[in-house]
Design an enzyme around this catalytic site. Sequence first.
Site, mmCIF file in Angstrom:
data_model
loop_
_atom_site.group_PDB
_atom_site.id
_atom_site.type_symbol
_atom_site.label_atom_id
_atom_site.label_comp_id
_atom_site.label_asym_id
_atom_site.label_seq_id
_atom_site.Cartn_x
_atom_site.Cartn_y
_atom_site.Cartn_z
ATOM 1 N N VAL A 15 -78.897 41.776 7.132
ATOM 2 C CA VAL A 15 -79.480 42.451 5.941
ATOM 3 C C VAL A 15 -78.612 42.039 5.276
ATOM 4 C CG1 VAL A 15 -80.205 44.650 4.600
ATOM 5 C CG2 VAL A 15 -79.799 45.169 7.663
ATOM 6 N N CYS A 255 -80.726 49.938 14.839
ATOM 7 C CA CYS A 255 -81.277 51.222 14.169
ATOM 8 C C CYS A 255 -81.087 52.119 14.499
ATOM 9 C CB CYS A 255 -81.995 50.340 12.709
ATOM 10 S SG CYS A 255 -81.197 49.555 12.403
#
Length: 436
Positions: A15, A255
């Site tokens: 990220v 996730c």
Amino acid sequence: MNEKEPIGVVGVGWVGLVTAACFAELGHPVVAREIVAEKVEALERGEVPIHEPGLPELIERNRERLTFTTELEPLLEPARLIFVCVQTPPTHSGDADLSAVTGASEEIGDAEGKALVMKSTVPVGTGRTIHRGFPGLAYVSCPEFLREGTAVRDFMEPDRVVVGADPGDEWAADAVAGIYEPLGAPIVRTDVSSAEMIKLASNAFLATKISFINEIANVCDEVGADVTEVARGMGMDERIGPKFLNAGLGFGGSCFPKDTQALKMLAGNIGYHFQLLSSVIEVNELQKRRVTSKLTKHLGSLEGKRIALLGLAFKPDTDDMREASSLVLASRLEGEGATVVAYDPVAAGVASALLPTVEMADSAMDALDGVDAAVLVTDWPEFGKLDWAEAAGRMGNPLLVDGRNFLDPEDLFSAGFTYEGIGRPGVEAEKPAKAS
Ligand code: UDX
């Protein structure tokens, strides 16, 4: 102001690196801090440590605006906005491990006139706790919605940008919203806790959609309906939409499994049993192992059988093996006494450490050589282009279980295969007539 707002990024994982590179692409000078020195050295040499399409080019193009460092000072000096992009993996209890988030917050501390912008996925309430600890530091929740494999595009063309701040921190929320403004996406301005919940609830909802269609597929298997047709018909209802209705071997990755578990635990910790989410997680676990019964239907016992897995990564265009269905499936097949051979165009290196007993082949054709059956685990585009007639010839027994409903059953039938999908009627290859 002519100069674009300088930005600090803490944590250069997947990220953080995508975020830093994309902010630089938008014209901002970015200083990104990573504590692992080897990673910083590699990035300085121009090496990109993750597989993400378009990212190496973006980093190369914006080298002048991107600085990588192991220290926090070079970042705090120019930047008002510090984006925290550190990992929040699950603990043994299923709660999110916030040690990296806490560590980063403590290091940044009560830096006057600065804002901590949280990109990491955290339990609802984390922002308020951090803010109470460091009241001089503004706090903004700006969750990421990037998908692996399409992260650069997702960043540049978001459906929405969520910016959560509490009273007193409006300046920081305005500044964050200003950075995203050129992207032209709707900006959802809200409070910190709601922003945190938007992220968790979005992932939980998408995971629910997948487990829902997987259960429909399992019923379709029993009643002879085709889940791909069902999903097509359902998806045309605008209230439902066509996306995330692909039945298969379940969701994996860094996730969905983690965030559904974290939301379930968050609810549990305050005394609420999130029943629906518990089922979503359970359905997903069972889905990963469903193909074994499809194999035994045709092969009988799997003892001594050789099975090929086509694809290992949790989805195409990534080498990420976290929570990949292939891990559960390979172990299950070996547990039944089968030998497993696998091919993945990108993830084989990462996978071989996790699956030491699985043979890694150099190509799909090599993996299929002489096997009793193959399972398509990851819908890599190259499997759509494979010469399946040649594959049928290479296999000892041309049986394919398509764990992603990726291939056309009729094409496979023409190529001489027995085909089984997930929740769609299979086709059985014509057996050559026995010589009398
Ligand atoms: C997800 C979210 O989409 C993203 O917004 C968030 O920031 C991070 O988590 P990602 O994990 O990269 O992104 O993958 P995604 O493309 O969402 O797929 C997740 C899993 O669900 C994959 O294993 C995929 O194969 C599976 N999936 C997806 C299905 O089984 N069926 C579908 O219809 C869609």
